[in-house]
Scaffold this motif. Sequence first.
Motif, short mmCIF file in Angstrom:
data_model
loop_
_atom_site.label_atom_id
_atom_site.label_comp_id
_atom_site.label_asym_id
_atom_site.label_seq_id
_atom_site.Cartn_x
_atom_site.Cartn_y
_atom_site.Cartn_z
N GLN A 182 0.92 -1.19 -0.08
CA GLN A 182 0.02 -0.03 -0.07
C GLN A 182 0.98 1.31 -0.05
OE1 GLN A 182 -3.23 -0.25 2.89
NE2 GLN A 182 -2.66 -2.30 3.06
N PRO A 183 1.46 1.56 -1.10
CA PRO A 183 2.58 2.40 -0.95
C PRO A 183 1.98 4.17 -0.86
CG PRO A 183 2.04 1.65 -3.50
CD PRO A 183 1.50 0.84 -2.49
N THR A 184 0.78 4.24 -1.19
CA THR A 184 0.13 5.36 -1.06
C THR A 184 -0.19 5.97 0.38
OG1 THR A 184 -2.20 4.83 -1.63
CG2 THR A 184 -0.67 5.53 -3.78
N ARG A 185 -0.08 4.99 1.39
CA ARG A 185 -0.31 5.22 2.59
C ARG A 185 0.95 5.72 3.41
NH1 ARG A 185 -3.11 0.54 5.78
NH2 ARG A 185 -2.89 2.22 7.40
N ALA A 235 -3.14 5.07 -19.52
CA ALA A 235 -2.21 4.42 -19.98
C ALA A 235 -2.75 2.89 -20.34
CB ALA A 235 -1.02 4.66 -19.75
N GLY A 236 -3.69 2.42 -19.40
CA GLY A 236 -4.46 1.05 -19.59
C GLY A 236 -3.64 0.06 -18.73
N CYS A 237 -2.89 0.42 -17.73
CA CYS A 237 -2.55 -0.61 -16.54
C CYS A 237 -2.98 -0.45 -15.15
CB CYS A 237 -1.05 -0.82 -16.76
SG CYS A 237 -0.11 0.70 -16.16
N HIS A 238 -2.83 -1.50 -14.55
CA HIS A 238 -2.96 -1.36 -13.10
C HIS A 238 -1.58 -1.32 -12.53
CE1 HIS A 238 -7.35 -2.68 -13.38
NE2 HIS A 238 -6.68 -3.69 -14.10
N ASN A 239 -1.55 0.04 -12.00
CA ASN A 239 -0.15 0.23 -11.20
C ASN A 239 -0.30 0.58 -9.68
OD1 ASN A 239 -0.52 3.16 -11.33
ND2 ASN A 239 0.36 3.04 -13.17
N TYR A 240 0.80 0.64 -8.93
CA TYR A 240 0.57 1.27 -7.34
C TYR A 240 0.98 2.37 -7.21
CZ TYR A 240 5.66 0.76 -7.33
OH TYR A 240 7.06 0.81 -7.33
N TYR A 241 1.36 3.36 -8.51
CA TYR A 241 1.45 4.51 -8.45
C TYR A 241 0.58 5.80 -7.89
CZ TYR A 241 5.21 2.79 -11.64
OH TYR A 241 6.24 1.81 -12.24
N HIS A 242 -0.65 5.53 -7.99
CA HIS A 242 -1.78 6.44 -7.88
C HIS A 242 -2.62 6.41 -6.72
CE1 HIS A 242 -0.75 6.45 -12.18
NE2 HIS A 242 -1.11 7.83 -12.20
N ALA A 274 -6.33 7.08 -4.63
CA ALA A 274 -7.73 6.99 -5.07
C ALA A 274 -8.30 7.92 -5.87
CB ALA A 274 -8.71 6.68 -3.88
N ALA A 275 -7.91 9.18 -5.75
CA ALA A 275 -8.34 10.29 -6.74
C ALA A 275 -7.78 10.32 -7.91
CB ALA A 275 -8.11 11.53 -5.90
N GLY A 276 -6.60 9.55 -8.43
CA GLY A 276 -6.00 9.40 -9.63
C GLY A 276 -4.74 10.25 -9.49
N HIS A 277 -4.17 10.75 -8.44
CA HIS A 277 -2.98 11.40 -8.60
C HIS A 277 -1.72 10.30 -8.42
CE1 HIS A 277 -5.77 14.31 -5.99
NE2 HIS A 277 -5.48 14.88 -7.36
N ASN A 278 -0.71 10.73 -9.33
CA ASN A 278 0.51 9.86 -9.14
C ASN A 278 1.21 10.54 -7.91
OD1 ASN A 278 2.91 8.68 -9.16
ND2 ASN A 278 2.64 8.44 -11.46
N VAL A 279 1.15 9.84 -6.86
CA VAL A 279 1.67 10.36 -5.50
C VAL A 279 3.20 9.47 -5.14
CG1 VAL A 279 -0.21 11.03 -4.50
CG2 VAL A 279 0.32 8.70 -3.90
N THR A 280 3.67 8.58 -5.91
CA THR A 280 4.73 7.73 -5.71
C THR A 280 6.03 8.08 -6.35
OG1 THR A 280 4.08 5.95 -6.87
CG2 THR A 280 3.38 5.93 -4.75
N GLN A 281 5.86 8.40 -7.69
CA GLN A 281 6.95 8.50 -8.62
C GLN A 281 7.72 9.65 -8.80
OE1 GLN A 281 6.47 5.03 -8.39
NE2 GLN A 281 7.83 5.08 -10.23
#
Length: 480
Positions: free
Chosen positions: A333-336, A440-447, A449-456
Amino acid sequence: MRVAIIGAGLGGIAAAVKLRKLTSATFVIYEQSPGVGGTWFDNRYPGCEVDIHSHAYSYSFLRYDWPRTHATQPELLAYAEHVVDRFGLRPHLRLNTRVTDLVWEESTSTYRLQTEHGESAEYDVVISALGLLNVPRYPDWPGLDTFAGPCFHTSRWEEHDLTGKSVAVVGTGSTAVQVVPAIAPAAGQVYVFQRQPGWIEAKHEREFTPRERWVYRHVPLAQRLHRARIFHQGNRRFRGYDVNSGHQQRMRAGCENFIAEAIDDPATRAAVTPDYPWGCKRPVISSTFYPSLNSDNVELVPHAVSRVTPTGVVDATGRTRDVDVLILSTGFQPTRFLAGVDVKGRDGRSIHDAWRERASAFLGITVPGFPNFFILYGPNTNGGTSIIAQLERQADVAVRAVRRLERSRKRSVDTSPVAARRFVDWIDRRMATSASAMNAGCHNYYHDAAGHNVTQWPAGHFTYALATKLVSRLGLKTAR
């Protein structure tokens, strides 16, 4: 200055080394586990090793005799122990001690720190080095709690004799591709459940030759030059994340060629070939996973899991496969960020309230309204070739701030809200054309719940190094 470091992984160790070398601060390193090493202490699954070259996945301030191009988990744990002893950090460790609360006291410009044992202490500066991929993500499949056999997450590995057993491995990310080749020779049958394929590149791992090790040990410049070459290649590699670039097409073509060369069955080749851009989710580095799919006792199931029975796993098509052991390689759960720690800054505001809409930090390190608090591996800092190098640059920012406070009559350093907003706006602009964008069409752990990329981090390490060296002072202001 009194400094608390939360976490004795490779980030916390880097911060401690730099504090000891560059300041006169006293410090304590709090670690919830019984030993140092962070993720390399927690993760002990078969085949566990790093997918970054050893000379890049190590500190710049210490030459080390690595035996392999890509270090295994025991080797990385030994490295962490070596650095702790080499720089005399062991007396500063408080193992088996989890920090639960931090409260900023405006009147004294200090943090009141509390542990799970009810202990309380006061610190001028706190450096959080909790890591990113340390909170397992457990699926909510119906019936999971009814499974009668051993069932565990890869980061909480349990030792079981898998000889002749039917084993389900759920997931095909960086961990699963190491587990499957490691357990397949002993297991009777291995089912690999794949929700969505990922782009996989050959790792080219090997033992260093005796001559290479001698050169890296005795020629100081050799290891540094090799490290610089790895980072240069990593910076070039980042061009591929732009979906409109020619480098994107070359990266994708290289992965497709690897699939064609490594997998015998045409149906399996088709099943593992993604239909989204390279880099949409973290590329997987493995030389052994694709060949393991050629084994008679390994079956790729190109479907998500829908539910679990006491004796088996049901995929999205409704087919049940009976298994003895269920291994969950379902990620984290990288966004936590800062999960498990309640940090209160000015006016008693919790950092989790500040991050209610989006987790963000200036350079991924500091948050406005939380003076003297620094985050290693914070929002939008994952990537940049080697996370160890990123952690070093973040530790540099924190240690420079401690030195500024030591040398001045000021008692706190805080972040400019304007600088923090501009940093986030820059991140979003850079991410707009990235392969990891939400559409982009994939499931990743970057985003989140609101769709912000908060990890990369949207660039190479050199860009981050320049930003932390040249830009950090613009956003951090001392006061009082």
